[in-house]
Design a protein around this motif. Structure first.
Motif, PDB file in Angstrom:
ATOM      1  N   LEU B 142      11.641  10.087  -7.697  1.00  0.00           N
ATOM      2  CA  LEU B 142      11.848   9.488  -6.372  1.00  0.00           C
ATOM      3  C   LEU B 142      10.547   8.936  -5.791  1.00  0.00           C
ATOM      4  CD1 LEU B 142      14.064   8.908  -4.332  1.00  0.00           C
ATOM      5  CD2 LEU B 142      13.534  11.057  -3.225  1.00  0.00           C
ATOM      6  N   ILE B 146      10.135   5.229  -4.589  1.00  0.00           N
ATOM      7  CA  ILE B 146       9.719   4.914  -3.217  1.00  0.00           C
ATOM      8  C   ILE B 146       8.499   3.985  -3.245  1.00  0.00           C
ATOM      9  CG2 ILE B 146       8.634   5.901  -1.132  1.00  0.00           C
ATOM     10  CD1 ILE B 146      10.487   8.312  -1.489  1.00  0.00           C
ATOM     11  N   ALA B 147       7.529   4.330  -4.095  1.00  0.00           N
ATOM     12  CA  ALA B 147       6.310   3.511  -4.181  1.00  0.00           C
ATOM     13  C   ALA B 147       6.665   2.091  -4.619  1.00  0.00           C
ATOM     14  CB  ALA B 147       5.326   4.145  -5.153  1.00  0.00           C
ATOM     15  N   LEU B 148       7.517   1.968  -5.646  1.00  0.00           N
ATOM     16  CA  LEU B 148       7.908   0.633  -6.128  1.00  0.00           C
ATOM     17  C   LEU B 148       8.664  -0.134  -5.043  1.00  0.00           C
ATOM     18  CD1 LEU B 148       9.069   1.310  -9.790  1.00  0.00           C
ATOM     19  CD2 LEU B 148       7.336  -0.326  -9.105  1.00  0.00           C
ATOM     20  N   ALA B 150       8.525   0.311  -1.899  1.00  0.00           N
ATOM     21  CA  ALA B 150       7.603  -0.013  -0.798  1.00  0.00           C
ATOM     22  C   ALA B 150       6.782  -1.244  -1.138  1.00  0.00           C
ATOM     23  CB  ALA B 150       6.696   1.171  -0.526  1.00  0.00           C
ATOM     24  N   PHE B 151       6.308  -1.311  -2.375  1.00  0.00           N
ATOM     25  CA  PHE B 151       5.461  -2.443  -2.772  1.00  0.00           C
ATOM     26  C   PHE B 151       6.298  -3.717  -2.941  1.00  0.00           C
ATOM     27  CE2 PHE B 151       2.419   0.895  -3.546  1.00  0.00           C
ATOM     28  CZ  PHE B 151       1.205   0.293  -3.227  1.00  0.00           C
ATOM     29  N   LEU B 152       7.562  -3.568  -3.373  1.00  0.00           N
ATOM     30  CA  LEU B 152       8.418  -4.748  -3.569  1.00  0.00           C
ATOM     31  C   LEU B 152       8.985  -5.264  -2.241  1.00  0.00           C
ATOM     32  CD1 LEU B 152      10.449  -3.596  -6.715  1.00  0.00           C
ATOM     33  CD2 LEU B 152       8.835  -5.484  -6.661  1.00  0.00           C
ATOM     34  N   ALA B 230      20.759   6.279  -2.006  1.00  0.00           N
ATOM     35  CA  ALA B 230      21.021   6.874  -0.686  1.00  0.00           C
ATOM     36  C   ALA B 230      19.709   7.352  -0.065  1.00  0.00           C
ATOM     37  CB  ALA B 230      22.017   8.022  -0.820  1.00  0.00           C
ATOM     38  N   SER B 231      18.826   7.919  -0.905  1.00  0.00           N
ATOM     39  CA  SER B 231      17.532   8.413  -0.403  1.00  0.00           C
ATOM     40  C   SER B 231      16.689   7.252   0.112  1.00  0.00           C
ATOM     41  CB  SER B 231      16.751   9.134  -1.506  1.00  0.00           C
ATOM     42  OG  SER B 231      17.547  10.125  -2.091  1.00  0.00           O
ATOM     43  N   PHE B 234      18.183   5.963   3.229  1.00  0.00           N
ATOM     44  CA  PHE B 234      17.928   6.955   4.287  1.00  0.00           C
ATOM     45  C   PHE B 234      16.533   6.739   4.870  1.00  0.00           C
ATOM     46  CE2 PHE B 234      16.365  11.136   5.663  1.00  0.00           C
ATOM     47  CZ  PHE B 234      17.385  11.543   6.507  1.00  0.00           C
ATOM     48  N   LEU B 235      15.602   6.371   3.997  1.00  0.00           N
ATOM     49  CA  LEU B 235      14.217   6.153   4.451  1.00  0.00           C
ATOM     50  C   LEU B 235      14.008   4.734   4.999  1.00  0.00           C
ATOM     51  CD1 LEU B 235      12.310   7.862   1.498  1.00  0.00           C
ATOM     52  CD2 LEU B 235      12.537   8.739   3.809  1.00  0.00           C
ATOM     53  N   GLY B 236      15.031   3.894   4.879  1.00  0.00           N
ATOM     54  CA  GLY B 236      14.901   2.520   5.377  1.00  0.00           C
ATOM     55  C   GLY B 236      14.383   1.557   4.328  1.00  0.00           C
ATOM     56  N   LEU B 237      14.391   1.978   3.062  1.00  0.00           N
ATOM     57  CA  LEU B 237      13.869   1.107   1.996  1.00  0.00           C
ATOM     58  C   LEU B 237      14.972   0.471   1.155  1.00  0.00           C
ATOM     59  CD1 LEU B 237      10.976   3.424   0.805  1.00  0.00           C
ATOM     60  CD2 LEU B 237      10.707   1.251   1.968  1.00  0.00           C
ATOM     61  N   LEU B 250      23.513   8.233   7.169  1.00  0.00           N
ATOM     62  CA  LEU B 250      23.031   9.607   7.373  1.00  0.00           C
ATOM     63  C   LEU B 250      21.752   9.609   8.208  1.00  0.00           C
ATOM     64  CD1 LEU B 250      23.543  11.498   4.004  1.00  0.00           C
ATOM     65  CD2 LEU B 250      24.452  12.079   6.232  1.00  0.00           C
ATOM     66  N   GLN B 254      21.463  11.657  11.831  1.00  0.00           N
ATOM     67  CA  GLN B 254      20.512  12.744  12.068  1.00  0.00           C
ATOM     68  C   GLN B 254      20.109  12.834  13.549  1.00  0.00           C
ATOM     69  OE1 GLN B 254      16.917  12.176   9.913  1.00  0.00           O
ATOM     70  NE2 GLN B 254      16.244  14.268  10.254  1.00  0.00           N
TER      71      GLN B 254
END
Lengths: 313, 294
Positions: B142, B146-148, B150-152, B230-231, B234-237, B250, B254
C-alpha cells in the motif's frame, strides 16, 4: 553458517540497489519540471534555478542518482519542503509511535492467530475448526479502515469506553497510552491474525501427522503434552518467521489506521506529505519502510538458519 | 500387488474429461466457492447495469434530505448532502470492480511476459528481472501504491495504474517459478528439438500450463486490489468527488459517525462482501485446479 549468512548478505545487495533506484525514480514520475513543482507558487526564475542547482536537477539523471544515494548513505534523506526539517529527523520522531503500534498489533496477531490456528488443527474437521476458518477469512477480508471506523462507533461513540482519536506516549502515561492505542493495534493485528491462523493450522496439521508425534503418542504421553511440547514447538518456527515478514503489512496498514485514529506516526507522516506534495518525505518514508522490511527479512532468514540444525551444516 | 491393468466395466464408457470441465466439476463440489461466484456475478451485473437499477441519481444533492436514516424511500439512507446511499453503493461498484479487474489486468500484462522471459532465458536476464522484482516486493504494497498514486496525481485511472504496477512482482515471481519447473519437461524439449521458435514455445507450450496458477493468483489479487482502491479513494487519491466510490464514501462517513452511522455501514459492507467473495472463489479455484485434489 557464516558462509550462508554472508551469501544472503551478498544476495541482498542488488535488491537494495534496485530499491534505491525505484525510490529515486519516483520523483521522475512527476509530470513537468520537478524544480517548478518544488518551487510551488513561487515561479521566480531565480528561485527555480536555485532549486535546480541545490537538488542537482541540472545534471544528467545517473549523476542525480549518485548525489542522492551519497546523501542517503550519509543519513541525509533530504529536507521537508513544508516543515523545513530534515526528513531523517521527522522519521526518527514518528517511527517510535508506529513501532509501538506495530509491536502491540503483532502481539495481538500472534495471540489470536497462533492460538486459533492451534485449536483449529487440534479439532480438525469439527465445528470449532470450521468456525475458526470462517473467522480467519473474515479477518483477512475486512478492510482495516472500515473495521477502525466501526470500532470507533461502538467503543467511542456508543459505549464511550475508549478515546476515538489521539495519542499519548507510554512514557508520559502508560494506561492512557494503552487506551489510545488498543483499538488501532487491534485493527492492525486483525488482518495478520487471519494470515497467521491459516499458516499455524497448516504447520500444526503437518506436525501432528508426523512420525515423532506418533511416537510421542505411542509412549502414552498426554495429548496436551504432545500438542504443546512436541507438535507446537516444531510447527511455530516457520510461523514466527512469517510473523517477521508480515511487518511490511503492518507498516502498510498503519497508513490508514493512523489516519483514522489521528495518531501522529509514520503512516500519517506519509499521507500528510502526499497531500502537501512534500515528495522528499514520501521518498524517505518508502526508503525506510523498504529497508526495515529487507532487514527483517534477513533477520528472519538468520533466525531460521539458527533454529534449523539441518541448514547450519 | 497385481500390476495388471484392469479394464473398465463394459457398461462404463471411457470418456476423457477436459481440464476445464474437471475444474468446473471440482468447483461445483465446493458450495462456498459457488456462492461466492454467484455473488460476484451479481456485483458485476450491478456495476454494469447501474444506470438501470440505481433508484436515484448518485451525484444529485438534495439539502432537504441531508443525513436521513434508512427508510422505504431511501433503503440505505442518505449522505451529508442528501444523496441516496443505495444509488451511490450501486455506482460505487463500478469504480471498485473495474479498479480490481483493470489493475490486475495491468499486473498480468507486465508480469507474465517478464516472468516467462526470466524463467525461460535464465542467466543475467533472470538475475536482473528477479532482483528488480525482489526490490519491488520489499516496498510494502500500500505504501508503494500510495507513493506511485501521489506522484502520478489523484484519479481513479492513476490509482489503477499504481495498484497494477505494485501488484506486478507477484505475477513475475509466480510465472518465473512455474516456467522454471515446466521448461525442463520432456514435451518442451521435444518442442525445442523440432525447431519451434522461443516465442512459440513460451506462448503455446509453457503459458497454458502456467494459466491455472495465474487464474488463482489473479482472483486473490482482485480482492487485494479492491481493498487498495478503496484505501486510495479513502485517502483522496482514487475516484474524485462527486463520483461515488466505496472508499471515498467511507471517508465522508467518518465525519458523521455520531449522527449518521449508516453512512459508514453500507460502503464498508460492500467492500467486505466483494473481498470475501473473491477470496473464497480464489481458494475454491486453488482446490479445483490442484491436480492432487480429486
Amino acid at each position: 553458517m557464516f558462509t550462508l549468512i554472508s551469501k544472503r548478505l551478498i544476495q541482498l545487495l542488488p535488491t537494495v540497489f534496485f530499491v534505491s533506484v525505484i525510490i529515486f525514480s519516483l520523483q521522475h514520475l512527476l509530470p513537468g519540471d520537478p524544480a517548478m513543482i518544488m518551487a510551488g507558487e513561487d515561479n521566480d526564475p531565480a528561485v527555480i534555478a536555485q532549486i535546480r542547482a541545490q537538488y542537482h536537477l541540472d545534471q544528467p539523471i545517473p549523476v542525480q542518482y549518485l548525489f542522492w544515494i551519497k546523501g542517503v548513505l550519509s543519513g541525509n534523506l533530504g529536507e521537508s519542503m513544508r516543515l523545513k526539517v530534515a526528513v531523517s529527523e521527522l522519521v526518527t520522531t514518528k517511527l517510535p509511535v508506529t513501532l509501538q503500534l506495530a509491536v502491540m498489533a503483532m502481539i495481538i496477531a500472534l495471540v489470536i492467530g497462533v492460538g486459533l490456528g492451534i485449536l483449529s488443527a487440534v479439532y480438525k474437521g469439527r465445528a470449532l475448526d470450521s468456525l475458526v476458518n470462517v473467522l480467519g477469512l473474515i479477518g483477512i477480508s475486512t478492510p482495516n479502515f472500515w473495521l477502525g471506523i466501526m470500532l470507533i462507533f461502538l467503543f467511542s461513540v456508543e459505549l464511550g469506553w475508549l478515546p476515538a482519536s489521539g495519542y499519548v506516549s507510554p512514557f508520559e502515561d502508560f494506561w492512557q497510552s494503552m487506551r489510545t492505542t488498543i483499538m488501532p493495534a487491534f485493527v492492525l493485528g486483525n488482518a495478520i491474525a487471519g494470515v497467521l491462523m491459516r499458516h499455524t493450522r497448516g504447520a500444526m496439521l503437518q506436525a501432528l501427522s508426523s512420525d515423532y508425534v506418533r511416537t510421542a503418542r505411542a509412549k502414552g504421553l498426554l495429548e496436551r503434552v504432545v500438542v504443546i511440547k512436541h507438535a507446537m514447538r516444531n510447527a511455530l518456527t516457520p510461523v514466527i518467521t512469517l510473523g517477521a515478514l508480515e511487518f511490511g503489512t503492518l507498516l502498510s496498514g498503519a497508513v490508514l489506521t493512523e489516519q483514522i485514529f489521528t495518531i501522529p506516526g509514520f503512516g500519517k507522516l506519509i499521507v500528510d506529505a502526499v497531500f502537501n506534495r512534500d515528495y522528499a518525505v514520501v521518498q524517505g518514508v518508502v526508503l525506510v519502510t523498504a529497508s526495515t522490511y529487507i532487514l527483517l527479512n534477513l533477520l528472519a532468514d538468520i533466525g531460521y538458519i539458527l533454529v534449523n540444525p539441518r541448514l547450519r551444516d | 500387488m497385481s500390476m495388471q491393468a484392469s479394464s473398465p466395466p463394459a457398461s462404463t464408457p471411457l470418456t476423457l474429461e477436459s481440464p476445464g470441465a474437471r475444474a468446473w466439476r471440482r468447483l461445483k463440489a465446493r458450495p462456498s466457492a459457488l456462492v461466492a461466484l454467484g455473488v460476484i456475478v451479481l456485483l458485476i451485473a450491478m456495476a454494469v447495469f447501474a444506470p438501470l437499477i440505481a433508484p436515484y441519481d448518485p451525484i444529485k444533492q438534495n439539502y432537504l434530505l441531508v443525513r436521513k436514516a434508512p427508510s422505504w424511500l431511501h433503503w440505505m439512507g442518505t449522505d451529508e448532502v442528501g444523496r441516496d446511499l443505495l444509488a451511490r453503493v450501486i455506482w460505487g461498484a463500478r469504480a471498485s470492480l473495474s479498479a480490481g479487474v483493470i489493475s490486475v489486468g495491468i499486473a498480468l500484462l507486465i508480469g507474465v511476459p517478464l516472468g516467462l522471459i526470466a524463467g525461460y532465458r535464465g542467466g543475467w536476464t533472470d538475475a536482473l528481472i528477479s532482483r528488480f522484482t525482489d526490490a519491488m516486493l520489499a516496498c510494502p504494497f500500500l505504501i508503494l501504491a500510495i507513493a506511485l498514486a501521489a506522484f502520478l496525481g489523484p484519479s481513479l485511472g492513476n490509482a489503477m495504474i499504481a495498484i497494477g504496477i505494485t501488484a506486478t512482482p507477484i505475477f513475475v515471481r509466480l510465472t518465473r517459478g512455474q516456467t522454471l519447473a515446466i521448461k525442463t519437461e520432456d514435451y518442451i524439449e521435444a518442442a525445442r528439438a523440432v525447431g519451434n521458435p522461443v516465442h512459440r514455445i513460451a506462448l503455446r507450450h509453457i503459458l497454458p500450463n502456467v494459466l491455472p496458477s495465474l487464474l488463482v493468483q489473479a482472483t486473490l489479487t482482485v480482492a487485494t486490489a479492491i481493498i487498495a482502491e478503496a484505501s486510495l479513494s479513502f485517502l483522496g487519491l482514487g475516484q474524485q468527488p462527486p463520483l461515488p466510490s466505496w472508499g471515498s464514501m467511507l471517508n465522508a462517513a467518518q465525519r458523521f459517525l455520531t449522527n449518521a452511522p449508516w453512512m459508514a455501514v453500507w460502503p464498508g459492507l460492500a467492500i467486505f462482501v466483494s473481498v470475501i467473495c473473491f477470496n473464497l472463489l480464489g481458494d475454491g479455484l486453488r482446490d479445483a485446479l490442484d491436480p492432487r485434489s480429486k
